[in-house]
Motif scaffolding. Structure first.
Motif, PDB file in Angstrom:
ATOM      1  N   ALA A 118      29.679  26.634  32.229  1.00 50.93           N
ATOM      2  CA  ALA A 118      30.631  25.577  31.864  1.00 50.93           C
ATOM      3  C   ALA A 118      30.565  24.308  32.220  1.00 50.93           C
ATOM      4  N   VAL A 119      30.880  25.283  33.719  1.00 53.51           N
ATOM      5  CA  VAL A 119      31.278  23.277  34.706  1.00 53.51           C
ATOM      6  C   VAL A 119      30.013  22.703  35.181  1.00 53.51           C
ATOM      7  N   ILE A 120      28.829  23.425  35.308  1.00 59.52           N
ATOM      8  CA  ILE A 120      27.869  23.182  35.495  1.00 59.52           C
ATOM      9  C   ILE A 120      26.810  21.799  34.365  1.00 59.52           C
ATOM     10  N   MET A 121      27.045  22.595  33.007  1.00 57.16           N
ATOM     11  CA  MET A 121      27.076  21.779  32.460  1.00 57.16           C
ATOM     12  C   MET A 121      27.602  20.671  31.893  1.00 57.16           C
ATOM     13  N   GLU A 126      28.098  15.588  31.752  1.00 54.79           N
ATOM     14  CA  GLU A 126      28.977  13.609  32.251  1.00 54.79           C
ATOM     15  C   GLU A 126      27.974  12.645  33.047  1.00 54.79           C
ATOM     16  N   HIS A 127      27.036  12.954  33.480  1.00 59.06           N
ATOM     17  CA  HIS A 127      26.084  12.588  33.961  1.00 59.06           C
ATOM     18  C   HIS A 127      24.912  13.061  33.847  1.00 59.06           C
ATOM     19  N   PRO A 128      23.896  12.060  32.458  1.00 65.81           N
ATOM     20  CA  PRO A 128      22.970  12.117  32.580  1.00 65.81           C
ATOM     21  C   PRO A 128      22.171  12.253  33.362  1.00 65.81           C
ATOM     22  N   TRP A 132      20.124  17.104  36.382  1.00 65.20           N
ATOM     23  CA  TRP A 132      19.157  18.459  37.302  1.00 65.20           C
ATOM     24  C   TRP A 132      19.654  18.702  38.415  1.00 65.20           C
ATOM     25  N   GLN A 133      20.186  17.847  39.055  1.00 62.87           N
ATOM     26  CA  GLN A 133      21.359  17.947  40.420  1.00 62.87           C
ATOM     27  C   GLN A 133      22.462  19.044  40.133  1.00 62.87           C
TER      28      GLN A 133
END
Length: 169
Positions: A118-121, A126-128, A132-133
């Motif tokens: 959830a945090v990663i996604m 929020e930062h498209p 990927w980073q």
């Protein structure tokens, strides 16, 4: 309240402080940019998560944290290289990760995997431009927090054991 209880509380506070400071200081050296609040927060959460009453419990928590984060990292990394972050993707990744952990007999790590995913996604959405980073950054934050948490816990336990003559393993 025992001496151990007080030491444990103080050491936990020191662990959070050291983790925050280390991540804030090291990230600019390694990344060439200031640490992001989510990265600092994630490292502190990881350090606090592995901070348990005994060293054995801390080792077990560290293993769980790293395992769940690594699986989440791999799933999110593959997904974000192919698709944009969104709530459907988040849900699909949680299903896949949950099933993988069930197959591995590691049901206790399912919550950690879901939280990490959830945090990663959410941060990736929020930062498209740098989505990927995000998996790699959260993996690095987790590793930093786990290492600092484990070291702080080991130091406090070792000092207490030597000074009190007890063994808190």
């Amino acid at each position: 309240m025992s001496t151990w209880d007080v030491l444990h509380a103080v050491d936990l506070a020191i662990t959070a402080f050291v983790t925050c400071t280390v991540v804030t200081w090291i990230t600019p050296l390694l990344m060439g940019r200031p640490a992001e609040p989510v990265g600092i927060l994630w490292a502190v959460i990881s350090a606090v998560f592995v901070f348990r009453d005994t060293l054995e419990q801390s080792r077990s928590a560290a293993t769980s944290r790293i395992l769940a984060t690594f699986i989440s990292f791999a799933l999110c990394q593959i997904y974000l290289l192919l698709f944009a972050a969104n709530s459907l993707g988040l849900s699909v990744l949680i299903v896949i990760g949950t099933l993988l952990l069930m197959l591995a007999g590691r049901r206790n790590e399912i919550g950690l995997l879901a939280i990490t995913t959830a945090v990663i996604m959410i941060v990736a959405a929020e930062h498209p431009e740098t989505a990927w980073q995000q998996p790699l950054l959260r993996l690095a934050d987790t590793a930093a927090g786990v290492v600092v948490g484990a070291i702080c816990k080991w130091i406090a336990s070792s000092l207490y054991d030597r000074l009190s003559g007890q063994d808190r393993r």
